[in-house]
Design a protein around this motif. Structure first.
Motif, PDB file in Angstrom:
ATOM      1  N   LEU A   1      82.684 142.995  16.396  1.00  0.00           N
ATOM      2  CA  LEU A   1      82.427 142.013  17.397  1.00  0.00           C
ATOM      3  C   LEU A   1      80.862 141.433  17.436  1.00  0.00           C
ATOM      4  O   LEU A   1      80.677 140.434  17.594  1.00  0.00           O
TER       5      LEU A   1
ATOM      6  N   ASN B   1      79.667 137.764  16.666  1.00  0.00           N
ATOM      7  CA  ASN B   1      79.127 136.944  17.472  1.00  0.00           C
ATOM      8  C   ASN B   1      77.633 136.637  16.695  1.00  0.00           C
ATOM      9  O   ASN B   1      77.318 135.480  16.812  1.00  0.00           O
TER      10      ASN B   1
ATOM     11  N   LEU C   1      83.974 138.754  25.000  1.00  0.00           N
ATOM     12  CA  LEU C   1      85.105 139.491  24.712  1.00  0.00           C
ATOM     13  C   LEU C   1      85.964 139.287  26.056  1.00  0.00           C
ATOM     14  O   LEU C   1      85.819 139.383  27.151  1.00  0.00           O
TER      15      LEU C   1
ATOM     16  N   PHE D   1      88.549 136.923  21.629  1.00  0.00           N
ATOM     17  CA  PHE D   1      87.099 136.473  22.001  1.00  0.00           C
ATOM     18  C   PHE D   1      87.148 134.981  22.200  1.00  0.00           C
ATOM     19  O   PHE D   1      87.997 134.395  21.807  1.00  0.00           O
TER      20      PHE D   1
ATOM     21  N   ILE E   1      91.422 140.807  15.303  1.00  0.00           N
ATOM     22  CA  ILE E   1      91.006 140.048  16.332  1.00  0.00           C
ATOM     23  C   ILE E   1      91.576 138.392  16.616  1.00  0.00           C
ATOM     24  O   ILE E   1      91.867 138.188  15.448  1.00  0.00           O
TER      25      ILE E   1
END
Length: 263
Positions: free
Chosen positions: A12, A16, A32, A49, A83
């Protein structure tokens, strides 16, 4: 620590920062949401996300984001294939007036991005504003207007009729995962219809077990216990369990119709 899984946390953070580098001055923030934001994420959850931008990605920026998300599922590790999320421009994310506008979206385990309204709903806004976890940028409450409990209730009540038919359009109805998904989805939507809030799938099952007719306790217990079973390409439902899931869906829709006129 962002989640209970260090590998997911690292992914994550990398997502980002990679998106920030691509978006440059159009990057607003990364967040998130979903089950992990609600405190109910586990190894069977996907990590949802939202990356907020000043304008919808286009041109070279969009091409680079597509390359990024084509690469992520090829990386080693469990979470690189688990994800999903959207790139939401700040104007359409702000309030309910932006619902329905397509955002650049990547689905779980997919390498190709599409323009889709999958994440563009009140449900996502409520989670993001009230429980979103910041990966970068301002607090999400600064980007999303409040969503009233009444609006959440009405949205859930309108969604209940025909939910099963919607699942049939994309899910394998001969798979154990789908059986669990049906029961969890109806529990979650009913929870929101009753409370005006959103719960994770495990929390919604706990709530349903305490609130609904005890006749449904064996089914709800089976689904809660079976969440720990890893997904398999071929995995038929337990004998009789899919029919029971259909009956549960009908029960919840009838309950909703009797209480709220079906929406």
């Amino acid at each position: 620590m962002i989640t209970p899984f260090p590998e997911l946390d690292a992914l994550l953070r990398d997502l980002n920062e990679s998106a920030r580098a691509i978006l440059q001055d159009t990057y607003v923030g990364g967040y998130l949401q979903g089950s992990f934001a609600l405190g109910g994420g586990d190894a069977q959850s996907d990590a949802d996300f939202i990356i907020v931008t000043t304008v919808p990605p286009s041109g070279q920026v969009e091409a680079e984001l597509r390359r990024l998300h084509a690469d992520i599922p090829t990386r080693p590790g469990f979470w690189s294939d688990n994800i999903e999320g959207s790139y939401a421009d700040a104007d359409s994310l702000r309030g309910a007036a932006g619902i329905g506008q397509p955002w650049l979206f990547v689905d779980r385990a997919h390498r190709e991005m599409t323009w889709d309204d999958h994440c563009n709903n009140l449900h996502t806004r409520w989670i993001l504003r009230n429980h979103g976890i910041t990966l970068g940028g301002p607090p999400p409450r600064e980007l999303v207007d409040p969503v009233s409990e009444q609006a959440m209730r009405e949205s859930a009540r309108q969604a209940l009729p025909g939910t099963l038919e919607g699942i049939r359009e994309w899910a394998d109805m001969n798979h154990a995962w789908t059986q669990r998904y049906i029961v969890q989805t109806y529990s979650r939507v009913l929870y929101t219809a009753e409370t005006g809030k959103v719960a994770s799938k495990p929390a919604a099952l706990v709530w349903a077990r305490s609130k609904l007719d005890p006749a449904w306790l064996p089914l709800l217990t089976q689904v809660a216990e079976d969440r720990a079973i890893p997904w398999k390409p071929v995995d038929p439902p337990r004998p009789g369990s899919m029919q029971r899931a259909y009956e549960f869906a009908a029960y919840v829709e009838t309950l909703a119709a009797s209480q709220w006129g079906g929406g």
